[in-house]
Motif scaffolding. Structure first.
Motif, PDB file in Angstrom:
ATOM      1  N   GLY B  31       0.811  -1.206   0.000  1.00 36.12           N
ATOM      2  CA  GLY B  31       0.000   0.000   0.000  1.00 36.12           C
ATOM      3  C   GLY B  31       0.844   1.255   0.000  1.00 36.12           C
ATOM      4  N   LEU B  32       1.513   1.544  -1.095  1.00 32.11           N
ATOM      5  CA  LEU B  32       2.384   2.708  -1.203  1.00 32.11           C
ATOM      6  C   LEU B  32       1.550   3.936  -1.579  1.00 32.11           C
ATOM      7  N   TYR B  33       1.662   4.993  -0.746  1.00 32.66           N
ATOM      8  CA  TYR B  33       0.896   6.217  -0.979  1.00 32.66           C
ATOM      9  C   TYR B  33       1.834   7.382  -1.241  1.00 32.66           C
ATOM     10  N   PHE B  45      -3.855  13.598  -0.568  1.00 30.35           N
ATOM     11  CA  PHE B  45      -3.603  12.329  -1.230  1.00 30.35           C
ATOM     12  C   PHE B  45      -3.428  12.536  -2.732  1.00 30.35           C
ATOM     13  N   LEU B  46      -2.376  11.921  -3.279  1.00 33.04           N
ATOM     14  CA  LEU B  46      -2.136  11.976  -4.715  1.00 33.04           C
ATOM     15  C   LEU B  46      -2.473  10.653  -5.384  1.00 33.04           C
ATOM     16  N   MET B  47      -1.771   9.594  -4.972  1.00 32.10           N
ATOM     17  CA  MET B  47      -1.959   8.302  -5.615  1.00 32.10           C
ATOM     18  C   MET B  47      -1.618   7.161  -4.675  1.00 32.10           C
ATOM     19  N   MET B  48      -2.206   5.996  -4.946  1.00 36.48           N
ATOM     20  CA  MET B  48      -1.913   4.784  -4.195  1.00 36.48           C
ATOM     21  C   MET B  48      -1.503   3.678  -5.165  1.00 36.48           C
ATOM     22  N   LEU B  49      -0.447   2.966  -4.818  1.00 35.79           N
ATOM     23  CA  LEU B  49       0.037   1.851  -5.635  1.00 35.79           C
ATOM     24  C   LEU B  49       0.100   0.621  -4.751  1.00 35.79           C
ATOM     25  N   GLN B  50      -0.332  -0.506  -5.290  1.00 35.46           N
ATOM     26  CA  GLN B  50      -0.339  -1.727  -4.483  1.00 35.46           C
ATOM     27  C   GLN B  50       0.402  -2.884  -5.124  1.00 35.46           C
ATOM     28  N   LYS B  51       0.339  -2.971  -6.425  1.00 34.01           N
ATOM     29  CA  LYS B  51       0.916  -4.137  -7.091  1.00 34.01           C
ATOM     30  C   LYS B  51       2.296  -3.826  -7.655  1.00 34.01           C
ATOM     31  N   GLY B  52       3.171  -4.796  -7.593  1.00 32.57           N
ATOM     32  CA  GLY B  52       4.495  -4.642  -8.178  1.00 32.57           C
ATOM     33  C   GLY B  52       4.389  -4.319  -9.659  1.00 32.57           C
ATOM     34  N   GLY B  53       5.109  -3.297 -10.110  1.00 36.55           N
ATOM     35  CA  GLY B  53       5.069  -2.905 -11.510  1.00 36.55           C
ATOM     36  C   GLY B  53       3.948  -1.942 -11.850  1.00 36.55           C
ATOM     37  N   GLU B  54       3.133  -1.608 -10.856  1.00 39.96           N
ATOM     38  CA  GLU B  54       1.983  -0.742 -11.108  1.00 39.96           C
ATOM     39  C   GLU B  54       2.432   0.680 -11.404  1.00 39.96           C
ATOM     40  N   GLU B  55       1.673   1.321 -12.274  1.00 38.45           N
ATOM     41  CA  GLU B  55       1.943   2.717 -12.636  1.00 38.45           C
ATOM     42  C   GLU B  55       0.615   3.446 -12.744  1.00 38.45           C
ATOM     43  N   LYS B  56       0.571   4.641 -12.166  1.00 36.44           N
ATOM     44  CA  LYS B  56      -0.648   5.457 -12.240  1.00 36.44           C
ATOM     45  C   LYS B  56      -0.285   6.883 -12.607  1.00 36.44           C
ATOM     46  N   SER B  57      -1.190   7.537 -13.302  1.00 40.87           N
ATOM     47  CA  SER B  57      -0.964   8.929 -13.696  1.00 40.87           C
ATOM     48  C   SER B  57      -2.190   9.764 -13.382  1.00 40.87           C
ATOM     49  N   LEU B  88       5.542  13.468   0.125  1.00 39.23           N
ATOM     50  CA  LEU B  88       5.850  12.386   1.068  1.00 39.23           C
ATOM     51  C   LEU B  88       5.312  11.059   0.557  1.00 39.23           C
ATOM     52  N   CYS B  89       6.113  10.037   0.725  1.00 38.80           N
ATOM     53  CA  CYS B  89       5.634   8.688   0.435  1.00 38.80           C
ATOM     54  C   CYS B  89       5.340   8.010   1.769  1.00 38.80           C
ATOM     55  N   GLY B  90       4.349   7.150   1.762  1.00 36.36           N
ATOM     56  CA  GLY B  90       3.984   6.419   2.957  1.00 36.36           C
ATOM     57  C   GLY B  90       3.599   5.000   2.581  1.00 36.36           C
ATOM     58  N   ALA B  91       3.843   4.055   3.477  1.00 38.82           N
ATOM     59  CA  ALA B  91       3.527   2.665   3.171  1.00 38.82           C
ATOM     60  C   ALA B  91       3.459   1.850   4.442  1.00 38.82           C
ATOM     61  N   SER B  92       2.823   0.688   4.320  1.00 38.60           N
ATOM     62  CA  SER B  92       2.864  -0.297   5.387  1.00 38.60           C
ATOM     63  C   SER B  92       3.993  -1.276   5.076  1.00 38.60           C
ATOM     64  N   ARG B  93       4.719  -1.689   6.110  1.00 35.54           N
ATOM     65  CA  ARG B  93       5.828  -2.632   5.906  1.00 35.54           C
ATOM     66  C   ARG B  93       5.396  -4.071   6.180  1.00 35.54           C
ATOM     67  N   ILE B  94       4.167  -4.225   6.657  1.00 37.96           N
ATOM     68  CA  ILE B  94       3.678  -5.558   7.006  1.00 37.96           C
ATOM     69  C   ILE B  94       2.364  -5.803   6.278  1.00 37.96           C
TER      70      ILE B  94
END
Lengths: 113, 112
Positions: B31-33, B45-57, B88-94
């Motif tokens: 859950g990378l924000y 909030f700008l964008m959220m990425l969850q899957k490896g290789g994901e790209e959003k615009s 700022l980037c934010g994420a869960s490590r677990i």
């Protein structure tokens, strides 16, 4: 609709005094977070509430810090016997569920003199 | 030690230039924000990425998460003064938990 509301927006207190910071999350949001942002630093995780589960308090820096969330809504962060190093912006955020983007309030700027 | 490293710490660019901000972790991110903060305000909030290789615009901002989910980049095309702020980037490590940690931020200034 209304966003996350924090009060007061600014608080100046003397060293040794207790302070209470309030957060009103977005209605219906089950998750609530407190973060601290010191000058030039990123966000430091403090505590996380999710529904009726026991809160994750792993980020509270000392036992002078405590937080509660009443009725699954409003939250209060209490700092006892404030120290100068407690000076920072305290940010509250809520989200509809775990894993949803966080909605942040504008923060409370705490200055301990 | 900072669990999420952001680089650069600050950036000054001329209006119209492209730029990239990086967010790196030694462990897998869940859950990378990406958020933007203006002085005295909360985070937007700008964008959220969850899957490896994901790209959003969104408009002129593109965010990517690498296949290993340990690094994310935020790219701004043809920067404008309105892009100025702290990113700022934010994420869960677990996996499965929602204790989000954040990087130290990248302060962006765009010169008109």
């Amino acid at each position: 609709g209304a966003g996350v509301s924090q009060s007061p927006s600014n608080k100046v207190t003397e060293k040794g005094k207790d302070v209470e910071l309030r957060c009103d999350p977005i209605s219906g949001h089950t998750a609530l977070y407190w973060y601290r942002q010191s000058l030039g630093q990123g966000l430091e995780f403090l505590i996380y509430f999710q529904g009726n589960s026991a809160p994750d308090k792993s980020g509270l820096p000392s036992d002078r810090f405590s937080a509660e969330r009443t009725g699954g809504s409003v939250s209060t962060l209490t700092i006892q016997r404030t120290q100068q190093e407690d000076s920072a912006v305290y940010l509250c955020a809520s989200s509809p569920t775990g894993g949803s983007p966080l909605h942040f309030g504008n923060g409370t700027r705490l200055t301990v003199t | 030690s900072q669990e999420l490293e952001q680089s650069p710490q600050s950036l000054i660019v001329q209006e119209g230039k492209n730029l990239t901000i990086n967010c790196t972790s030694s462990k897998t991110l869940y859950g990378l924000y990406w958020y933007k903060q203006k002085y005295g305000e909360g985070l937007i909030f700008l964008m959220m990425l969850q899957k490896g290789g994901e790209e959003k615009s969104h408009e002129k901002i593109t965010a990517k998460l690498d296949e290993k989910k340990q690094q994310s980049s935020l790219h701004i095309t043809a920067s404008q003064p309105s892009h100025a702020g702290i990113y700022l980037c934010g994420a869960s490590r677990i996996s499965g938990t929602y204790k989000y940690i954040f990087g130290t931020g990248t302060r962006l200034k765009v010169l008109a």
